[in-house]
Design an enzyme around this catalytic site. Structure first.
Site, short mmCIF file in Angstrom:
data_model
loop_
_atom_site.label_atom_id
_atom_site.label_comp_id
_atom_site.label_asym_id
_atom_site.label_seq_id
_atom_site.Cartn_x
_atom_site.Cartn_y
_atom_site.Cartn_z
N THR A 53 0.75 -1.26 0.00
CA THR A 53 0.00 0.00 0.00
C THR A 53 0.77 1.29 0.00
OG1 THR A 53 -1.71 -1.09 1.26
CG2 THR A 53 -1.87 1.24 1.15
N ASP B 274 -3.67 3.47 -3.46
CA ASP B 274 -3.47 2.60 -4.62
C ASP B 274 -4.47 1.45 -4.48
OD1 ASP B 274 -1.41 -0.10 -3.94
OD2 ASP B 274 -1.99 1.36 -2.40
N ARG C 41 -3.62 -2.19 -4.90
CA ARG C 41 -3.04 -3.55 -4.96
C ARG C 41 -3.09 -4.19 -3.58
NH1 ARG C 41 2.94 -4.50 -7.30
NH2 ARG C 41 1.80 -4.29 -9.25
N LYS D 283 -9.37 0.63 -0.95
CA LYS D 283 -8.72 0.90 0.32
C LYS D 283 -9.26 2.13 1.03
CE LYS D 283 -4.57 -1.26 -1.31
NZ LYS D 283 -3.13 -1.23 -1.44
N GLY E 19 -2.01 -2.18 5.87
CA GLY E 19 -1.75 -3.24 6.83
C GLY E 19 -2.52 -4.48 6.43
N SER F 181 3.69 0.84 2.79
CA SER F 181 5.05 0.56 2.33
C SER F 181 5.53 1.60 1.32
CB SER F 181 5.11 -0.84 1.72
OG SER F 181 4.16 -0.93 0.68
N ASP G 49 7.31 1.26 -5.48
CA ASP G 49 7.18 0.32 -4.38
C ASP G 49 6.53 -0.96 -4.90
OD1 ASP G 49 4.91 -0.06 -1.67
OD2 ASP G 49 6.98 -0.77 -1.76
N SER H 237 2.83 -1.72 -3.74
CA SER H 237 1.73 -0.90 -4.24
C SER H 237 1.69 -1.02 -5.74
CB SER H 237 1.93 0.57 -3.87
OG SER H 237 2.35 0.70 -2.55
#
Lengths: 314, 273
Positions: free
Chosen positions: B39, B55, B57, B71, B85, B167, B204, B207
């Site tokens: 995330t 995002d 994913r 999300k 998380g 992240s 990242d 994500s």
């Protein structure tokens, strides 16, 4: 010489006090009537006595007056089940009635009139809002309450009892929504509220609710009107009234009700029915009206909107 | 039988099975895995309100489990919450507190405040001592104005004008730190948030996929699901493989195989040996 004083307070009992051996010095024990049926206190006092050689020896023994049965002094543990509050207040009478529920219905019958009418495209509830004095701020009082976005409720009887039920019903509706991810159907909410009311007719130490509720909702089954009684029984109505003027109101509704009534007609009929038994001048400030239209959202009409309807009716 | 005045549950986790689970792990049993949301989630306050971005994913270890998950969670008509998380934890916690806020609205007859949602969330997370792995960015507009908060899994909170979590938070924060200023307009804000999320998506591994945006102003909100899709999925064409049109057809000649090769049928039913 040591002196032991044992005081026990049990539910519904006067305290049993024993002291042995006797002492001359400052033994204080208080006699309180137990206010809470679920409390058991035991106090142990130990006091050493200064008994002079010439002091008289006297013994204090007080025996508790027990309302139900006589207990031995050695029996220090009181069983809660034997207290006078442990059995249900709603016990059957020889004629097969539950007298407390009858009395609860009387309490409802002496409450302010409220009524509900189911129309083809909506549903309306209305109630008198007679305040005890002109000094009461009428904007702070709201008898008609929302339970979910599409379900509302009005009561006749004891206001504080209705608040408890409204709070419980709202929570049950939310829990249903959390569990099934769908808004609670009207019949389900009525059933759960009725179950709560029934619980209080079959439990120890509680009394039945002194309210009847009129629950209105609009879901996939269309507009619905339910009445829930203190006994826990519920009925679906096309039109119903409760409270002070119930017989006149119901006769009036029976005459006026038609199956294909529209919501606007229903609101007018509701106002006219309230007007029938109204003492004093009816206005937007001393009645409350709640409606659910085809958009399925429950809302309480403002005083201004009620005034508009009152003018239409005249 | 007595009705509780408080609508909030008082229980935490039950650790009675801890020693049994520990023993099983030592004997070689793998504990079940859970879905994390890697995330990048962000929020910023602009002139008229709050913009939240995320995002889409969801990962289970090295595998992308959901290419287009949501999300940004609904808390109240004027409050939304992004969650990073463990996916189940963020879903459950936001659902639970959203329900509590709804009951509170019925009882008070007023719009929910962001600090109410904040306090309910942080108390819940603290009660579970960080075992509920939910890192949240909470934003909304109430009568006191726009608010933006971050909530960490152990229950601590920050109040900020711009925030990132997950992240991809460092990649997104780099964008915010260099380009954020006070008094952004709605479009500038949305562009900045999109840029920050894209930075997380491309830099990242946790994500990816699309950008979701939620704009909250006083009295209204806009949920822009898949506002930007910089990673479109390409499927096999139904037309089959076709030569590109630039290839010139010089000659069309069909030679049946029988003319070049002897086709002999072996005795028997062919397939049988």
């Amino acid at each position: 010489m040591k002196c032991n004083l044992l005081i026990l307070r049990g539910p519904g009992l006067l305290p049993l006090g024993l002291s042995f051996p006797p002492s001359q010095q400052g033994i204080a024990y208080s006699l309180h009537k137990s206010s809470s049926p679920l409390n058991i206190h035991s106090h142990f006092f130990t006091s050493s006595s200064l008994i002079s050689s010439r002091s008289k020896v006297f013994c204090h023994i007080c025996l508790a007056v027990i309302s139900d049965s006589f207990r031995s002094c050695a029996d220090f543990l009181y069983d809660m089940g034997d207290s006078q509050y442990s059995f249900s207040l709603t016990t059957f009478s020889p004629s097969g009635k539950l007298v407390q529920i009858e009395h609860a219905l009387t309490a409802v019958g002496s409450g302010q009139t409220s009524l509900g009418i189911k129309a083809s495209n909506g549903v309306v509830i209305a109630t008198e809002k007679k305040l005890p004095s002109i000094l009461v701020d009428e904007t702070s009082v709201q008898k008609i309450q929302i339970l979910t976005p599409n379900i509302g409720v009005v009561y006749s009887g004891m206001g504080p009892d209705s608040r408890v039920l409204v709070r419980k019903s709202r929570k049950q509706a939310e829990q249903y929504q959390l569990l099934y991810k769908e808004p609670i159907p009207v019949t389900q909410l009525v059933r759960e509220t009725a179950a709560v009311m029934q619980e209080f007719t079959q439990s120890g130490g509680v009394r039945p609710f002194g309210v009847s509720l009129l629950v209105v909702g609009y879901d996939d089954k269309g507009p619905q009107l339910y009445q829930v009684d203190p006994s826990g029984s519920y009925f679906s109505w096309k039109a119903s009234a409760m409270g002070k003027n119930v017989s006149n109101a119901k006769t009036f509704l029976e005459k006026r009700y038609t199956d294909d009534m529209e919501l606007e007609d229903a609101i007018h009929t509701a106002i006219l029915t309230l007007k029938e038994g109204f003492e004093g001048q009816i206005s937007g400030k001393n009645i409350e009206i709640g409606v659910i239209e085809a958009d399925r959202t429950f809302r309480v009409l403002t005083a201004a909107q009620i005034e508009d309807y009152l003018q239409e009716v005249e | 039988m007595l009705i509780e005045a408080r609508d909030v549950p008082n229980l935490g986790f039950n650790f009675d099975l801890y020693s049994r689970n520990d023993m099983l792990t030592k004997k070689g049993l793998k504990p079940p895995g859970y879905l994390k949301t890697g995330t990048t989630i962000v929020g910023l306050i602009y002139k008229e309100g709050v913009i939240l971005g995320a995002d889409t994913r969801a990962t289970a270890g090295p595998i992308v489990a959901d290419k287009n998950c949501e999300k940004i969670h609904y808390m109240a008509p004027n409050i939304y919450c992004c969650g990073a998380g463990t996916a189940a934890d963020t879903e459950a916690v936001t659902d639970n507190i959203s329900s509590q806020l709804k009951l509170h609205r019925y009882h008070t007859g007023r719009e929910s405040r962001v600090v109410t949602a904040l306090t309910l969330l942080k108390s819940h997370l603290f009660r579970y001592q960080g075992h509920v792995s939910a890192a949240l960015v909470l934003g909304g507009v109430d009568l006191t104005g726009p608010h933006l908060h971050t909530i960490y899994p152990h229950g601590s909170t920050d109040t900020l004008p711009f925030a990132t979590m997950g992240s991809g938070s460092l990649a997104a924060m780099a964008i915010f730190e260099s380009e954020y200023r006070e008094g952004l307009t709605r479009d500038e804000g949305v562009n900045l948030v999109t840029k920050a999320i894209c930075s997380g998506i491309f830099n990242d591994l946790g994500s990816g996929s699309n950008v979701d945006i939620c704009v909250i102003e006083k009295g209204k909100k806009e949920y822009l699901r898949n506002h930007l899709t910089p990673n479109p999925r390409t499927y096999i064409s139904s037309k089959g493989y076709a030569f590109s049109k630039k290839t010139e057809v010089l000659l069309t000649k069909i030679t049946p195989l029988k003319e070049l090769v002897d086709v002999v049928q072996v005795g028997g039913d062919g397939m049988e040996e």
